[in-house]
Structures are given as C-alpha cells and as structure tokens.
Design a protein around this motif. Structure first.
Motif, mmCIF file in Angstrom:
data_model
loop_
_atom_site.group_PDB
_atom_site.id
_atom_site.type_symbol
_atom_site.label_atom_id
_atom_site.label_comp_id
_atom_site.label_asym_id
_atom_site.label_seq_id
_atom_site.Cartn_x
_atom_site.Cartn_y
_atom_site.Cartn_z
ATOM 1 N N GLU A 124 69.123 22.192 11.342
ATOM 2 C CA GLU A 124 69.959 21.221 11.481
ATOM 3 C C GLU A 124 71.180 20.904 10.425
ATOM 4 O OE1 GLU A 124 68.186 17.831 12.984
ATOM 5 O OE2 GLU A 124 68.361 18.340 15.029
ATOM 6 N N GLN A 125 70.370 20.779 9.124
ATOM 7 C CA GLN A 125 71.005 20.748 8.064
ATOM 8 C C GLN A 125 71.936 21.775 7.674
ATOM 9 O OE1 GLN A 125 68.011 20.583 4.776
ATOM 10 N NE2 GLN A 125 67.123 18.459 5.509
ATOM 11 N N ARG A 126 71.493 23.078 7.877
ATOM 12 C CA ARG A 126 72.407 24.064 7.789
ATOM 13 C C ARG A 126 73.599 24.022 8.841
ATOM 14 N NH1 ARG A 126 68.791 24.217 4.874
ATOM 15 N NH2 ARG A 126 68.012 26.008 3.793
ATOM 16 N N ILE A 127 73.246 23.801 9.795
ATOM 17 C CA ILE A 127 74.467 23.306 10.747
ATOM 18 C C ILE A 127 75.345 22.241 10.682
ATOM 19 C CG2 ILE A 127 74.960 22.554 13.233
ATOM 20 C CD1 ILE A 127 72.459 24.043 14.198
ATOM 21 N N PHE A 128 74.882 21.056 10.017
ATOM 22 C CA PHE A 128 75.619 20.066 9.494
ATOM 23 C C PHE A 128 76.591 20.728 8.480
ATOM 24 C CE2 PHE A 128 73.023 16.898 11.608
ATOM 25 C CZ PHE A 128 73.868 16.552 12.259
ATOM 26 N N LYS A 129 76.143 21.326 7.541
ATOM 27 C CA LYS A 129 77.010 21.961 6.468
ATOM 28 C C LYS A 129 78.011 22.850 6.914
ATOM 29 C CE LYS A 129 78.198 22.818 2.246
ATOM 30 N NZ LYS A 129 79.048 21.852 1.642
ATOM 31 N N HIS A 130 77.785 23.683 7.946
ATOM 32 C CA HIS A 130 78.654 24.482 8.387
ATOM 33 C C HIS A 130 79.691 23.723 9.081
ATOM 34 C CE1 HIS A 130 80.489 28.249 10.022
ATOM 35 N NE2 HIS A 130 79.948 27.677 11.110
ATOM 36 N N ALA A 131 79.338 22.791 9.804
ATOM 37 C CA ALA A 131 80.286 21.901 10.484
ATOM 38 C C ALA A 131 81.302 21.107 9.438
ATOM 39 C CB ALA A 131 79.763 21.005 11.426
ATOM 40 N N GLN A 132 80.718 20.514 8.308
ATOM 41 C CA GLN A 132 81.442 19.997 7.446
ATOM 42 C C GLN A 132 82.579 21.014 7.054
ATOM 43 O OE1 GLN A 132 78.425 19.067 4.549
ATOM 44 N NE2 GLN A 132 78.596 16.842 5.273
ATOM 45 N N VAL A 133 82.151 22.351 6.834
ATOM 46 C CA VAL A 133 83.256 23.101 6.141
ATOM 47 C C VAL A 133 84.460 23.495 7.203
ATOM 48 C CG1 VAL A 133 83.676 25.562 5.478
ATOM 49 C CG2 VAL A 133 81.641 24.290 4.514
ATOM 50 N N LEU A 134 83.857 23.559 8.472
ATOM 51 C CA LEU A 134 84.893 23.754 9.574
ATOM 52 C C LEU A 134 85.962 22.483 9.719
ATOM 53 C CD1 LEU A 134 82.718 25.639 12.315
ATOM 54 C CD2 LEU A 134 84.259 26.478 10.437
ATOM 55 N N PHE A 135 85.192 21.429 9.639
ATOM 56 C CA PHE A 135 86.152 20.152 9.915
ATOM 57 C C PHE A 135 87.033 19.982 8.667
ATOM 58 C CE2 PHE A 135 82.969 18.352 12.887
ATOM 59 C CZ PHE A 135 83.593 18.587 13.712
ATOM 60 N N ASN A 136 86.512 20.399 7.527
ATOM 61 C CA ASN A 136 87.275 20.288 6.123
ATOM 62 C C ASN A 136 88.485 21.280 6.274
ATOM 63 O OD1 ASN A 136 88.402 19.473 3.761
ATOM 64 N ND2 ASN A 136 86.472 20.593 2.603
ATOM 65 N N ILE A 137 88.401 22.514 6.907
ATOM 66 C CA ILE A 137 89.345 23.536 7.108
ATOM 67 C C ILE A 137 90.464 22.908 7.888
ATOM 68 C CG2 ILE A 137 90.082 25.586 8.294
ATOM 69 C CD1 ILE A 137 87.152 26.877 7.450
ATOM 70 N N SER A 138 90.039 22.199 9.188
ATOM 71 C CA SER A 138 90.832 21.455 10.051
ATOM 72 C C SER A 138 91.985 20.373 9.180
ATOM 73 C CB SER A 138 90.141 20.899 11.143
ATOM 74 O OG SER A 138 91.153 20.306 12.105
ATOM 75 N N ALA A 139 91.058 19.649 8.489
ATOM 76 C CA ALA A 139 91.636 18.586 7.792
ATOM 77 C C ALA A 139 92.862 18.911 6.907
ATOM 78 C CB ALA A 139 90.837 17.759 7.000
ATOM 79 N N ARG A 140 92.539 20.229 6.065
ATOM 80 C CA ARG A 140 93.211 20.827 5.147
ATOM 81 C C ARG A 140 94.667 21.238 6.008
ATOM 82 N NH1 ARG A 140 91.574 21.634 -0.387
ATOM 83 N NH2 ARG A 140 89.622 20.572 -0.611
ATOM 84 N N LEU A 141 94.431 21.902 6.883
ATOM 85 C CA LEU A 141 95.598 22.507 7.850
ATOM 86 C C LEU A 141 96.615 21.362 8.247
ATOM 87 C CD1 LEU A 141 93.699 25.112 9.833
ATOM 88 C CD2 LEU A 141 95.733 25.416 8.053
ATOM 89 N N ARG A 142 95.903 20.229 8.665
ATOM 90 C CA ARG A 142 96.576 18.969 8.964
ATOM 91 C C ARG A 142 97.435 18.490 7.894
ATOM 92 N NH1 ARG A 142 96.832 16.397 13.411
ATOM 93 N NH2 ARG A 142 94.954 17.162 14.470
ATOM 94 N N GLY A 143 96.944 18.442 6.629
ATOM 95 C CA GLY A 143 97.208 18.257 5.391
ATOM 96 C C GLY A 143 98.610 19.043 5.312
ATOM 97 N N MET A 144 98.600 20.277 5.616
ATOM 98 C CA MET A 144 99.616 21.357 5.350
ATOM 99 C C MET A 144 100.611 21.221 6.250
ATOM 100 S SD MET A 144 97.366 24.725 4.014
ATOM 101 C CE MET A 144 98.856 25.772 4.130
ATOM 102 N N ALA A 145 100.538 20.404 7.301
ATOM 103 C CA ALA A 145 101.416 20.476 8.522
ATOM 104 C C ALA A 145 103.004 19.892 7.874
ATOM 105 C CB ALA A 145 100.962 19.729 9.756
ATOM 106 N N GLU A 146 104.100 20.422 8.357
ATOM 107 C CA GLU A 146 105.166 19.717 8.135
ATOM 108 C C GLU A 146 105.579 18.864 9.230
ATOM 109 O OE1 GLU A 146 107.653 22.925 7.251
ATOM 110 O OE2 GLU A 146 106.567 23.889 5.734
#
Length: 146
Positions: A124-146
C-alpha cells in the motif's frame, strides 16, 4: 508506520532532535519528547503541535501518515513556475520507477505463498507513492494549460 510512530520519528529525526526542535516550537525538550512518545498516555501532541512540528521541520511525514490512515494519497500542489516539459519528463521517469517499486513489493509479498498484513502495508505504501506521482503529473499538466 502509524501516525504516532511517524510523529515520534519526525521529532527525533530533526537535526539535534528534541533539544533543537522544542525551543523552535515554544516548548521544552522534555515536554516535546513526552508528547512525541507513542507509549505515553499522559502527554499528546495537539493538532497545533503537529502543524508546528511539520512547518519547522519541513517534513510532511505526519501529514502523509494521517492521509494514508484515512485512505488518501497526499499530493503536493506544484509550483506553476515549475510546470514545463522537462518537469513532466522527470516525473514520468519517477512514475516508471514507482510503478516498478509496486511490482517488486507485490512479488516479494507473494514469493513465499503467504500474504501477511505487514506485507500488505508495504504494498500500500508503494501504491500511495505511485499514485502521488501520477496525480502530480496531472496537476503539473493542469498548471501548463493555457
């Protein structure tokens, strides 16, 4: 690791431990040591204490442990100034690594033919860490949106 053990680790992992951290959050080292001790029934960290410790140590493990105990994956909101193609590529590399960590932990869990709760906790700890990274990618892409 549960939230009380995590708080204990954060306090004691701070450079200089309780003696150094306590005055910075307005208490004595002995009081902080007692409050951070998960085996003490008479002293407890208050929510304000936990917030102060987190802010002073710049260590989010208490917050992450609480989120994990509640079934959440904590995602840090990215700095919009840091949202660029190179940051996304870097995060993709991290996502591949954390995905591999999940797979490795599952393989270790299953290799003896038994599944123990401590092994599930590690998965579960590894899954949560992986999910954090994936959500961070999504958040950064949102920040790049024009």
């Amino acid at each position: 690791m549960n939230i009380l053990d995590t708080a204990h680790a954060v306090v004691h992992d701070y450079p200089g431990g309780c003696e150094s951290l306590a005055p910075r959050i307005g208490m004595s080292a002995q009081v902080l040591r007692n409050k951070a001790n998960p085996n003490t029934d008479t002293h407890h960290l208050t929510l304000k204490n936990a917030i102060d410790v987190t802010a002073m140590t710049d260590d989010d493990r208490i917050l992450e442990a609480w989120a994990r105990e509640r079934g959440y994956a904590l995602v840090k909101v990215p700095d919009v100034g840091n949202c660029n193609d190179a940051a996304i590529v870097e995060l993709m590399g991290e996502a591949w690594a954390t995905h591999g960590d999940v797979g490795q932990e599952i393989c270790k869990t299953l290799e003896d033919g038994r599944v123990e709760l401590t092994e599930v906790d590690r998965v579960e700890q590894r899954i949560f860490k992986h999910a954090q990274v994936l959500f961070n990618i999504s958040a950064r892409l949102r920040g790049m949106a024009e």
